[in-house]
Design an enzyme around this catalytic site. Structure first.
Site, mmCIF file in Angstrom:
data_model
loop_
_atom_site.group_PDB
_atom_site.id
_atom_site.type_symbol
_atom_site.label_atom_id
_atom_site.label_comp_id
_atom_site.label_asym_id
_atom_site.label_seq_id
_atom_site.Cartn_x
_atom_site.Cartn_y
_atom_site.Cartn_z
ATOM 1 C CE LYS A 206 -3.607 2.120 2.845
ATOM 2 N NZ LYS A 206 -4.559 1.917 3.927
ATOM 3 C CD GLU A 212 9.372 -6.067 7.277
ATOM 4 O OE1 GLU A 212 9.163 -4.918 6.812
ATOM 5 O OE2 GLU A 212 9.036 -6.415 8.425
ATOM 6 N N GLY A 267 -5.011 -2.200 5.233
ATOM 7 C CA GLY A 267 -4.188 -3.333 4.774
ATOM 8 C C GLY A 267 -4.846 -4.674 5.042
ATOM 9 N NE ARG A 268 -6.649 -4.225 11.191
ATOM 10 C CZ ARG A 268 -6.004 -3.070 11.295
ATOM 11 N NH1 ARG A 268 -4.864 -2.900 10.651
ATOM 12 N NH2 ARG A 268 -6.483 -2.096 12.030
ATOM 13 C CD GLU A 353 -2.074 -5.062 11.888
ATOM 14 O OE1 GLU A 353 -0.954 -5.580 12.000
ATOM 15 O OE2 GLU A 353 -2.552 -4.741 10.791
ATOM 16 C CG HIS A 384 -5.292 -36.477 16.404
ATOM 17 N ND1 HIS A 384 -5.536 -37.748 16.866
ATOM 18 C CD2 HIS A 384 -6.259 -36.208 15.496
ATOM 19 C CE1 HIS A 384 -6.602 -38.233 16.241
ATOM 20 N NE2 HIS A 384 -7.066 -37.316 15.404
ATOM 21 C CE LYS A 512 5.526 -1.539 9.591
ATOM 22 N NZ LYS A 512 4.635 -0.893 8.641
HETATM 23 C C1 G6Q Z 1 -2.619 -4.076 8.018
HETATM 24 C C2 G6Q Z 1 -1.375 -3.500 8.469
HETATM 25 C C3 G6Q Z 1 -0.122 -4.165 7.955
HETATM 26 C C4 G6Q Z 1 0.245 -3.789 6.519
HETATM 27 C C5 G6Q Z 1 1.687 -4.213 6.266
HETATM 28 C C6 G6Q Z 1 2.126 -3.958 4.849
HETATM 29 O O1 G6Q Z 1 -3.703 -3.606 8.251
HETATM 30 O O2 G6Q Z 1 -1.394 -2.140 8.233
HETATM 31 O O3 G6Q Z 1 -0.186 -5.562 8.055
HETATM 32 O O4 G6Q Z 1 -0.629 -4.377 5.619
HETATM 33 O O5 G6Q Z 1 2.536 -3.552 7.171
HETATM 34 O O6 G6Q Z 1 2.014 -2.614 4.520
HETATM 35 P P1 G6Q Z 1 2.195 -2.143 3.044
HETATM 36 O O7 G6Q Z 1 1.107 -2.711 2.228
HETATM 37 O O8 G6Q Z 1 2.148 -0.639 3.082
HETATM 38 O O9 G6Q Z 1 3.533 -2.643 2.567
#
Ligand code: G6Q
Length: 550
Positions: A206, A212, A267-268, A353, A384, A512
């Protein structure tokens, strides 16, 4: 109302809890022959039986009045109307617009978002059919065989979970891989068997600034150029999904090859947006639209049903009942479907989250519990492993059992076995096994008296352990869409009643930031003393260890 504890319903619920907490569900079933029909619901394709919960009519009445005291209904409408309910980030929360198959106008800052949503869906559609039909070719004119999605968190978990869940719908010969971890092993192991000529990378971020993802994307480009030798071949092999056009351009991806989404998609909650591109590539755009339709059906149910018949509201309020009154610390998700292997991990992020917060919308500390720890594994595997604790441990763990009634193209007898286990577990959790029952059984087995008295306490099951049973006809893109949306809205319900902002994630930021400070300190041999003693100590031990001095 700032806190649920200040409502009229809260003390009533506390009092009611004292009256009901020792009651056994078996007695509740014995008293009410209609308990199953009284406590079950159908929403589109999703059936929910919530009769195996420690509730009665009074409980539900009080839970719904708590929801109303906390303005749940107007809050639902506020989300659907595009109001900026994520106020700490000044954003609307509109994953529901991404799957708004009715196309009704949804306004943000005076503009209908639907034309843009539809434009991106069209772009995804034409791109995914070109790749799937072999018309999108690599630099040596070969069709794409492998797609590598590079993203993390919300830009990874959703598409990964859905792609796996719908693998029966996948196009054979087009393999979708997901790389998220900054541990180099993740990318290297994925690329080890791939061919640069037939691999397409989706860089999904996003912000397009996540460390990463950017590291992995840069390394992927290096790997690609080792084969392709010329940057002019990049456009055929790298596309981006992002909200940040300038960063995408800087990275070297042509904005023509960028699929946009918007700051009002968290994001989620983004698998419904262009972040779902790997899903569309795998199952095709028609099936992706089916996924959206299933979610839309659940959205309409959530938006229009009175709370008493509203499945996400019922599940959300039951969760609050256990978290805040029974003080349950965790909640288990138990899909009886191997295809839903990643579902608990996906929901873990979505719930924890979103609702792992302890400050109310007006900045006060909560004096009540919020999100439980979400965890789980597919059944029957979990049986199990950890089910022992669910049946006989000291903690109360409310569980959701999920199953599909039909599994086409699979062995029917084996599917019946899966179903029998799903049913047996919820039954056992509810009924348990009394001392008298165990005694009778052991005596019938002609066990010696000494052995009986020795083993008896170990073989007693208290029962009265709550669960929801969710059943859907079949695992299809549409039913999966509805199931995911059900849980998303359950999260919304709980966030509203706890009066927290379910849509920001400041808790993710601190780590972060600190990592950005520490990383340069790891470059040289100098002893570090700028942190707390434990962190300093660990850095210095690592420096010695990594140089073989320990
Ligand atoms: C989700 C969070 C988090 C995010 C990641 C990746 O709601 O905000 O999991 O999706 O940190 O972020 P980017 O899409 O910006 O790389």
């Amino acid at each position: 109302m700032s806190k649920p504890t200040q409502t009229q319903a809260w003390p009533k619920l506390q009092k009611h809890f004292q009256q009901i907490k020792e009651q056994h569900m078996q007695d509740m079933f014995a008293k009410d022959s209609k308990r199953f029909s009284n406590y079950s619901l159908q929403a589109g394709q999703v059936f929910l039986d919530y009769s195996k919960n420690r509730i009665n009519q009074e409980t539900m009445k009080l839970l719904f009045s708590l929801a109303r005291d906390m303005d749940l209904e107007p809050r639902i409408q506020a989300m659907f109307n595009g109001e900026k309910i994520n106020f700490t980030e000044h954003r609307s929360v509109l994953h529901i617009a991404l799957r708004n198959r009715s196309n009704r106008a949804i306004m943000v800052d005076g503009q209908d978002v639907m034309p843009e949503v539809n434009r991106v869906l069209d772009k995804m559609s034409s791109f995914s059919s070109r790749v799937r039909q072999g018309r999108w070719q690599g630099w040596t004119k070969k069709p794409i065989k492998d797609v590598v999605n590079i993203g993390i968190g919300g830009s990874d978990l959703g598409p990964k979970m859905v792609t796996k869940a719908l693998s029966a719908y996948a196009k054979p010969g087009l393999n979708i891989h997901f790389v998220s971890n900054v541990d180099p092993a993740h990318l290297e192991n994925t690329l080890a068997t791939l061919d640069q000529q037939t691999t397409l990378f989706i860089i999904a971020s996003k912000t397009f600034t996540t460390q990463e993802t950017m590291f992995n994307a840069t390394r992927a480009r290096e790997w690609f150029l080792k084969g392709a030798m010329d940057e002019m071949h990049i456009p055929a092999h790298f596309v981006a999904v992002s909200t940040n056009t300038s960063r995408v351009r800087e990275f070297g991806i042509d904005p023509e090859n960028m699929f946009s989404f918007w700051d009002w998609v968290g994001g989620r909650f983004s698998l419904w947006s262009a972040i779902g591109l790997p899903i569309a590539l795998s199952i095709g755009m028609d099936s992706f639209i089916e996924l959206l339709s299933g979610a839309h059906e659940m959205d309409e149910h959530f938006r229009n049903s009175p709370l008493e018949q509203n499945m996400p509201a019922v599940m959300g309020m039951l969760g609050i009942w256990y978290s805040d009154f029974f003080k349950a610390q965790t909640h288990a998700l138990l899909p009886y479907s191997q295809y839903l292997e990643e579902f608990p991990a996906y929901m873990q992020q979505a719930e924890m989250e979103s609702n792992g917060k302890s400050v109310t919308l007006d900045g006060q500390q909560t004096d009540y519990e919020t999100a439980p720890v979400i965890w789980g594994e597919p059944g029957t595997n979990g049986q199990h492993a950890f089910f022992q604790l669910l049946h006989q441990g000291t903690r109360l763990v409310p569980c959701d059992f999920i199953i599909f009634a039909r599994q086409p193209n699979h062995h029917p007898k084996q599917h019946r076995l899966l179903l029998a286990n799903y049913l047996a577990q919820t039954e056992a959790m509810m009924t348990g096994r009394t001392k008298a029952q165990v005694l009778k059984e052991m005596q019938a087995g002609k066990r010696p008296g000494k052995e009986i008295s020795h083993l008896l306490p170990h073989r007693v099951f208290p029962g009265n352990r709550p669960s929801n049973s969710i059943m859907l006809p079949e695992l299809t893109p549409k039913s999966l869409g509805a199931l995911i949306a059900l849980y998303e809205h359950k999260i919304f319900v709980q966030g509203a009643v706890w009066n927290i902002n379910s849509f920001d994630q400041w808790g993710v930021e601190l780590g972060k930031e600190l990592a950005r400070v520490i990383e340069p300190e790891l470059e040289d041999d100098l002893e570090v003393s700028s942190h707390d003693p434990s962190t300093n100590g660990l850095i210095n031990v690592w420096k010695a260890m990594s140089r073989n001095k320990v």
